[in-house]
Design an enzyme around this catalytic site. Structure first.
Site, PDB file in Angstrom:
ATOM      1  N   SER A 102      -7.989  -7.117  -7.840  1.00 51.47           N
ATOM      2  CA  SER A 102      -8.643  -6.308  -6.822  1.00 51.47           C
ATOM      3  C   SER A 102      -7.584  -5.692  -5.922  1.00 51.47           C
ATOM      4  CB  SER A 102      -9.593  -7.166  -5.985  1.00 51.47           C
ATOM      5  OG  SER A 102      -8.839  -8.033  -5.166  1.00 51.47           O
ATOM      6  N   LYS A 103      -8.049  -4.924  -4.975  1.00 44.22           N
ATOM      7  CA  LYS A 103      -7.153  -4.155  -4.106  1.00 44.22           C
ATOM      8  C   LYS A 103      -6.051  -5.006  -3.480  1.00 44.22           C
ATOM      9  CE  LYS A 103     -10.100  -0.396  -3.697  1.00 44.22           C
ATOM     10  NZ  LYS A 103     -10.638  -0.733  -5.031  1.00 44.22           N
ATOM     11  N   ARG A 104      -6.391  -6.246  -3.146  1.00 46.36           N
ATOM     12  CA  ARG A 104      -5.355  -7.007  -2.438  1.00 46.36           C
ATOM     13  C   ARG A 104      -4.191  -7.391  -3.346  1.00 46.36           C
ATOM     14  NH1 ARG A 104      -7.125 -12.198  -3.625  1.00 46.36           N
ATOM     15  NH2 ARG A 104      -9.087 -11.905  -4.672  1.00 46.36           N
ATOM     16  N   HIS A 105      -4.296  -7.116  -4.642  1.00 49.65           N
ATOM     17  CA  HIS A 105      -3.167  -7.364  -5.526  1.00 49.65           C
ATOM     18  C   HIS A 105      -2.241  -6.164  -5.612  1.00 49.65           C
ATOM     19  CE1 HIS A 105      -6.164 -10.317  -7.151  1.00 49.65           C
ATOM     20  NE2 HIS A 105      -5.111 -11.070  -6.991  1.00 49.65           N
ATOM     21  N   GLY A 106      -2.471  -5.180  -4.741  1.00 48.75           N
ATOM     22  CA  GLY A 106      -1.651  -3.985  -4.824  1.00 48.75           C
ATOM     23  C   GLY A 106      -2.379  -2.912  -5.601  1.00 48.75           C
TER      24      GLY A 106
END
Length: 527
Positions: free
Chosen positions: A293-297
């Site tokens: 998801s987004k928090r993985h870059g």
RNA sequence: GGUCCCGUCGUCUAGUGGCCUAGGACGCCGCCCUCUCAAGGCGGUAACGCCGGUUCAAAUCCGGUCGGGACUACCA
């Protein structure tokens, strides 16, 4: 492919039963954000199988949830697919024989089907509010009971329904699921799968506002478009029984065909039955093993594009996320993937999206590009930094092709080129303070620059070889090594201590420019 | 909690009872090369979650256990 070829020649009719019908596959993104690499992979696998078998790849836009979709992301999804080269045979911008292919334009069909389901007694209106349902779920959790819908409004009387309505409640429509027995289906990646109906509660097919949920719209359209093989993320595995039930109900008494006809939508493809094969793909996860998801870059295709990843590399890498061919092969052209891909060799465990590996593959691919190819691919990225115009001036074009040869081994993504060679395109040099202090401030720097200026201006021909010889002569006459001799010149011209190989780079630039920068650097060093 | 799924180097994976003192790639480390940065060459590090069982033989089969994940929405 066989079927197509035979029919295309129009010779005597072949007994179609003897031939494997060409599969129809689909990719059906919800345009509620940019195309996620996980979805791109699902699209790729479907596309590969379609291309391999001569089947049809359908693009359908699942925009039933008006609150979450946007026109911008619809365009973005189309752009991302196009960038990757995943062309669709049917769908927006192509032919639409079973269209429209945007679910927001098919709502009449969904309502018609839901009505028919209601009339046949397969579905019923349920009047609980979202709050009441949440409360029931909470209570069930607490009592350690399964949290699914318990079927409270399954058998309401007309009087009860009227009472709810008079309270101003709008019902959702739920599908009745069997109370006992099992559903089984064959999954190309997971093998035989079985669920017990008692674990699957009555589910919503129409929201209170009358819009269709995923289950309904997706099942109807797979039927209406004659889809035969469904490959999608593993998160949808447990949705399969519900879809199977719907397929069954809808095809049983020709309900789907009646609804299509009634709502004036194109008929189903000839001979269409219902999807029979499934392939549930393992999830893509981040370094923490959680779904990507987004928090993985970066997770969106267009972000990778912006960073300078090549589409063919993205395709290669995405193919490898969950699929392998053998023990050692990992570089594949798109054509090779089309030939070699199979759902049977898709693994069951979640796949870590390893950006380092992606970078390495990208770097390998860049090394294979010719100077002109690389220059061409670099253009948009340099233009994006304002270094060149697009199309570039002829002078810049030549410079870029020359630089491409030097850049090739130094970049892993196209976006990495700009900072390395900006000094070749800009009039002003951006000096790096540390580099200036260290190399222009060195004890031997002034004499190096003097000697370099003299010998470079006296040089007969302005080539890499000649410049290398000249700079070597400078080092020799001063009794210092190449390092001490080259670095001041490098900083003078590039402004930084790191650049592509010096003599070759200087040869690509105007001699006057180089000499001017060397003179300017002398003053800098003197300060 | 329930249902389903998964468990080989740090990562992705090869592996379907003997070819496995476990192969490849990325990463990491060292050396060589070298005008910086790279690239390249050579070498190295490192894994079958655990416990039992079946078998002459198990990473591979079985059972258990422990971990992880998906689903359990009027999202898709």
């Amino acid at each position: 492919m066989f079927v197509r070829a035979r029919l295309a020649y129009g010779h005597t009719l072949v007994d179609e039963d003897l031939l494997m019908p060409a599969p129809r596959l689909r990719f059906c993104p919800a345009p509620s954000g940019s195309l996620h690499v996980g979805n791109a992979r699902a699209a790729l696998y479907n596309w590969l199988h379609a291309r391999q078998t001569g089947g049809t790849f359908v693009l359908r836009i699942e925009d039933t949830d008006a609150d979450r979709v946007s026109e911008e992301s619809y365009q973005g999804v189309l752009d991302a697919l196009t960038f990757l080269g995943l062309d669709w045979d049917e769908g927006p911008g192509r032919v639409e024989p079973h269209g429209p292919y945007r679910q927001s334009e098919r709502t009449a069909l969904y309502t018609a089907v839901a009505d028919a389901l209601l009339k046949a007694g397969h579905a019923y209106g349920a009047y609980e509010t979202p709050e009441e349902l949440a409360e029931q779920r909470r209570a069930a959790q607490e009592a350690n009971l399964p949290p699914g819908y318990a079927g409270g409004h399954r058998d309401l009387t007309d009087a009860q329904r009227a009472a709810f309505r008079s309270e101003g409640r709008q019902p959702v429509i739920r599908l009745r699921t069997p109370d006992e027995g099992t559903v089984a289906f064959d999954d190309a990646v997971r093998g035989p799968v079985e669920f017990a109906w008692k674990d699957i509660s009555d589910f919503v097919i129409l929201r209170a506002d009358g819009s269709a949920t995923y289950f309904l719209a997706n099942a109807i359209d797979d039927l209406a478009m004659g889809i035969t093989l469904i490959a999608r993320g593993e998160d949808l595995l447990s949705a399969t029984p519900r879809q199977l039930l719907l397929y069954d109900l809808l095809t049983r008494d020709g309900l789907i065909d009646g609804a299509l006809d009634g709502a004036a939508f194109p008929a189903r493809p000839k001979g269409a039955t219902q999807p029979e094969r499934f392939a549930h793909l393992p999830l893509l996860v981040g370094a923490d093993r959680k779904p990507l998801s987004k928090r993985h870059g970066s997770v969106a295709v267009d972000e990778f594009r912006r960073q300078g990843f090549l589409p063919e590399v993205l395709i290669n890498f995405l193919a490898l996320c969950g699929w392998s061919y053998d023990a050692t092969t990992e570089r594949f052209t798109v054509d090779e993937l089309v030939e070699k891909f199979s759902f049977e060799r898709v693994g069951k465990n979640p796949s870590f999206f390893d950006t380092d590996k992606l970078r390495a593959l990208n770097g390998d691919r860049i090394k294979e590009l010719s100077d002109t190819e690389l220059a061409e691919r670099l253009q948009p990225y340099l233009a994006g930094e304002g270094l060149i115009a697009q199309p570039p001036a002829p002078r810049h074009q030549r410079l870029l092709v020359g630089l491409a040869a030097l850049l090739r081994e130094r970049i892993q993504t196209l976006a990495e080129a700009a900072p390395l060679v900006a000094f070749c395109f800009r009039d002003e040099v951006a000096y790096d303070d540390k580099a200036v202090a260290k190399h222009l401030g060195a004890a031997t720097a002034p004499e190096v620059l003097d000697a370099a200026e003299a010998s470079l201006s006296a040089l007969g021909e302005w080539t890499g070889e000649a410049i290398l010889a000249a700079l070597d002569a400078v080092a020799g006459s001063l009794g210092i090594g190449r390092g001490k001799a080259f670095q001041p010149v490098r900083v003078a011209v590039a402004g930084t201590a790191v650049s592509p190989p010096l003599p070759e780079t200087l040869a690509l630039l105007d001699r006057d420019l180089v000499l001017a920068r060397i003179r300017a650097a002398k003053e800098l060093g003197a300060r």
